[in-house]
Design a protein around this motif. Structure first.
Motif, short mmCIF file in Angstrom:
data_model
loop_
_atom_site.label_atom_id
_atom_site.label_comp_id
_atom_site.label_asym_id
_atom_site.label_seq_id
_atom_site.Cartn_x
_atom_site.Cartn_y
_atom_site.Cartn_z
N ILE A 1 0.84 -1.19 0.00
CA ILE A 1 0.00 0.00 0.00
C ILE A 1 0.88 1.25 0.00
CG2 ILE A 1 -0.23 0.03 2.54
CD1 ILE A 1 -3.14 1.09 2.04
N PRO A 2 0.70 2.15 -0.99
CA PRO A 2 1.47 3.40 -1.00
C PRO A 2 1.11 4.24 0.22
CG PRO A 2 0.46 2.99 -3.14
CD PRO A 2 -0.15 2.01 -2.18
N THR A 3 2.14 4.83 0.84
CA THR A 3 1.90 5.68 2.00
C THR A 3 2.51 7.06 1.76
OG1 THR A 3 3.94 4.97 3.10
CG2 THR A 3 1.94 3.71 3.55
N GLU B 1 7.83 10.06 -1.07
CA GLU B 1 8.53 11.18 -0.44
C GLU B 1 8.02 12.51 -0.96
OE1 GLU B 1 10.28 9.12 -2.58
OE2 GLU B 1 10.91 7.56 -1.17
N SER B 2 8.16 13.54 -0.11
CA SER B 2 7.72 14.88 -0.51
C SER B 2 8.73 15.53 -1.45
CB SER B 2 7.53 15.76 0.72
OG SER B 2 8.76 15.95 1.41
N SER C 1 5.96 15.58 -6.09
CA SER C 1 5.96 15.13 -4.70
C SER C 1 4.99 13.97 -4.51
CB SER C 1 5.54 16.28 -3.79
OG SER C 1 6.44 17.36 -3.89
N PHE C 2 5.38 13.03 -3.67
CA PHE C 2 4.55 11.89 -3.29
C PHE C 2 4.02 11.10 -4.49
CE2 PHE C 2 4.00 14.86 0.36
CZ PHE C 2 4.50 14.04 1.35
N GLN C 3 4.81 11.01 -5.54
CA GLN C 3 4.35 10.30 -6.74
C GLN C 3 4.69 8.82 -6.66
OE1 GLN C 3 5.15 12.23 -10.46
NE2 GLN C 3 4.95 10.37 -11.64
N LEU C 4 3.70 7.99 -6.94
CA LEU C 4 3.89 6.55 -6.97
C LEU C 4 4.42 6.13 -8.33
CD1 LEU C 4 3.50 3.72 -5.69
CD2 LEU C 4 1.17 3.74 -6.65
N THR C 5 5.48 5.32 -8.32
CA THR C 5 6.04 4.79 -9.57
C THR C 5 6.12 3.27 -9.49
OG1 THR C 5 8.34 4.88 -8.79
CG2 THR C 5 7.45 6.86 -9.84
N VAL C 6 6.22 2.65 -10.63
CA VAL C 6 6.37 1.20 -10.68
C VAL C 6 7.69 0.78 -10.04
CG1 VAL C 6 6.65 -0.79 -12.23
CG2 VAL C 6 4.85 0.89 -12.67
N ASP C 7 8.71 1.60 -10.18
CA ASP C 7 10.00 1.28 -9.55
C ASP C 7 9.86 1.18 -8.03
OD1 ASP C 7 11.37 1.11 -11.92
OD2 ASP C 7 12.13 3.17 -11.85
N GLY D 1 6.07 15.92 10.31
CA GLY D 1 5.73 17.31 10.02
C GLY D 1 4.54 17.53 9.11
N TRP D 2 3.96 16.43 8.59
CA TRP D 2 2.81 16.57 7.70
C TRP D 2 1.51 16.34 8.48
CZ3 TRP D 2 2.97 18.17 2.66
CH2 TRP D 2 4.24 18.24 2.07
N PHE D 3 0.47 17.10 8.10
CA PHE D 3 -0.84 16.97 8.73
C PHE D 3 -1.93 17.02 7.66
CE2 PHE D 3 1.85 18.39 12.13
CZ PHE D 3 1.27 17.94 13.31
N ARG D 4 -3.04 16.35 7.95
CA ARG D 4 -4.20 16.43 7.06
C ARG D 4 -5.23 17.38 7.66
NH1 ARG D 4 -8.89 12.08 5.57
NH2 ARG D 4 -9.64 12.89 7.54
N LEU D 5 -5.62 18.38 6.88
CA LEU D 5 -6.58 19.40 7.31
C LEU D 5 -7.83 19.27 6.46
CD1 LEU D 5 -5.68 23.14 7.99
CD2 LEU D 5 -7.80 22.50 6.86
N VAL D 6 -8.95 18.96 7.08
CA VAL D 6 -10.23 18.82 6.37
C VAL D 6 -10.88 20.19 6.21
CG1 VAL D 6 -12.54 17.82 6.46
CG2 VAL D 6 -10.58 16.47 7.22
N PHE D 7 -11.29 20.52 5.00
CA PHE D 7 -11.88 21.84 4.73
C PHE D 7 -13.36 21.76 4.33
CE2 PHE D 7 -9.74 20.50 0.78
CZ PHE D 7 -10.82 20.47 -0.10
#
Length: 355
Positions: free
Chosen positions: A59-61, A85-86, A95-101, A323-329
């Motif tokens: 699972i990508p995180t 990674e960011s 940033s945060f891109q999923l690749t097959v590698d 250092g990352w947070f999720r903010l619901v708007f």
């Protein structure tokens, strides 16, 4: 034992609904529709059907934290993170891109540890990033899964919450020639796109008849009430109202709230990430952590909670970077004003305290 089944009318309506909004190339089969009381129930049950205890899923995180509990509920499935990674040095990747590698690397490392990987879990649109996979990227992930004989569990619970006009969502059900249809399974529900978390309902669509048959047995413990099924039928069949009234208004409100929040973030020089979908923005508060550690992230998280702000910390989403947070708007403007005033106050006080 009597197994609680969803009504034929609801499954037929769902097949029609998903055919329309997922842009399926051919009409979907109601017999391949499985209805349970929530997407978490669907995921937990599907993990049990596809895996044996001790098996693993990639699972990508960062990713939705509810999967951790759901994967352990019945079969004790291990989630193996594919860390995104960011910042990607010496690369043209976003940033945060999923690749097959990255998928290959995670799978190789898992096999070296004698992990039996049975599948790949993807969230599209992504939670907590708000990103949407391109059609070509989605195809690459599916080909990778087929090559390595992995099931693909595609969570599309935010598929109707893409509010940025320039962003196009591609459902896995829209792909005409799936690399491996028998090992591709899609989950959706009304809790996010329709704001109906209290209506416990989740749906699985799978081309695999055996998986569908096994999943329907879970209706005995995770059935949906007849009243709920009737109400859902009435809602989902009204595609004209959904397409012409509800979705435009919902997208407009999300876009307006997103613009309000991100303007404040820009004024505060807080980096953020969102691909134009979902109900949240992924924000970078590393500048407020000294040192930048998960312990400091937790301290700031608690300060938000003390002021009755329920931001989610990055660690809870298995983010590899503190250092990352999720903010619901997804709130009314008045509530957002109050929340962002508190947000700014907490950050100012936190910085003062750190000095």
């Amino acid at each position: 034992m009597t197994v609680q089944r969803s009504s034929n009318s609801l499954r037929e309506e769902l097949a029609s609904f998903l055919t329309h909004y997922c842009k399926a190339p051919t009409p979907l089969d109601p017999e391949n529709v499985v209805v349970l009381n929530g997407c978490s129930s669907v995921f937990a049950s599907l993990a049990m059907v596809l895996c044996d205890p001790g098996d693993a899923l990639l699972i990508p995180t960062p990713c939705y934290n509810g999967f951790v509990f759901s994967s352990h509920l019945y079969s004790k499935i291990e989630l193996i993170p594919v860390h995104l990674e960011s910042q990607v040095p010496r690369s043209n990747l976003d940033s945060f891109q999923l690749t097959v590698d990255k998928l290959k690397l995670a799978l190789t490392q898992a096999k070296k540890k004698a992990k039996k990987v049975k599948g790949l879990v993807l969230i599209n649109p992504q939670n907590p990033l708000g990103d949407v996979y391109t059609q070509s990227s989605l195809q690459e992930y599916l080909v990778f899964a087929k090559t390595h004989k992995l099931h693909v569990i595609m969570d599309e619970i935010y598929m109707l919450s893409v509010f940025e006009p320039s962003v196009t969502f591609h459902s896995v059900l829209s792909i005409k020639d799936l690399p491996d249809p028998n090992m591709t399974h899609m989950i959706w529900g009304t809790s996010k796109d329709f704001g109906m978390s209290g209506i416990r309902f989740g749906v699985l669509y799978t081309h695999n008849k055996e998986v569908a048959s096994a999943m329907k047995a879970f209706g005995y413990h995770h059935g949906v009430s007849g009243i709920t099924q009737y109400k859902l039928c009435r809602l989902l069949q009204d595609k004209e109202w959904i397409s012409k009234v509800y979705l435009p208004k919902n997208h407009s409100r999300l876009q307006k709230a997103y613009s309000y929040i991100t303007k404040i973030l820009k004024d505060l020089k807080i980096p953020f990430y969102n691909g134009g979908s979902g109900l949240f923005v992924w924000i970078n508060l590393k500048a407020y952590l000294s040192p930048c550690t998960f312990d400091q992230e937790q301290i700031l998280h608690q300060r938000f909670r003390d002021k009755k702000l329920l931001l989610s910390s990055g660690k809870s989403y298995m983010c590899i970077e503190p250092g990352w947070f999720r903010l619901v708007f997804a709130e009314t403007h008045l509530h957002l004003q109050v929340a962002m005033d508190r947000f700014c106050h907490v950050l100012a006080e936190h910085k003062k305290h750190e000095k």
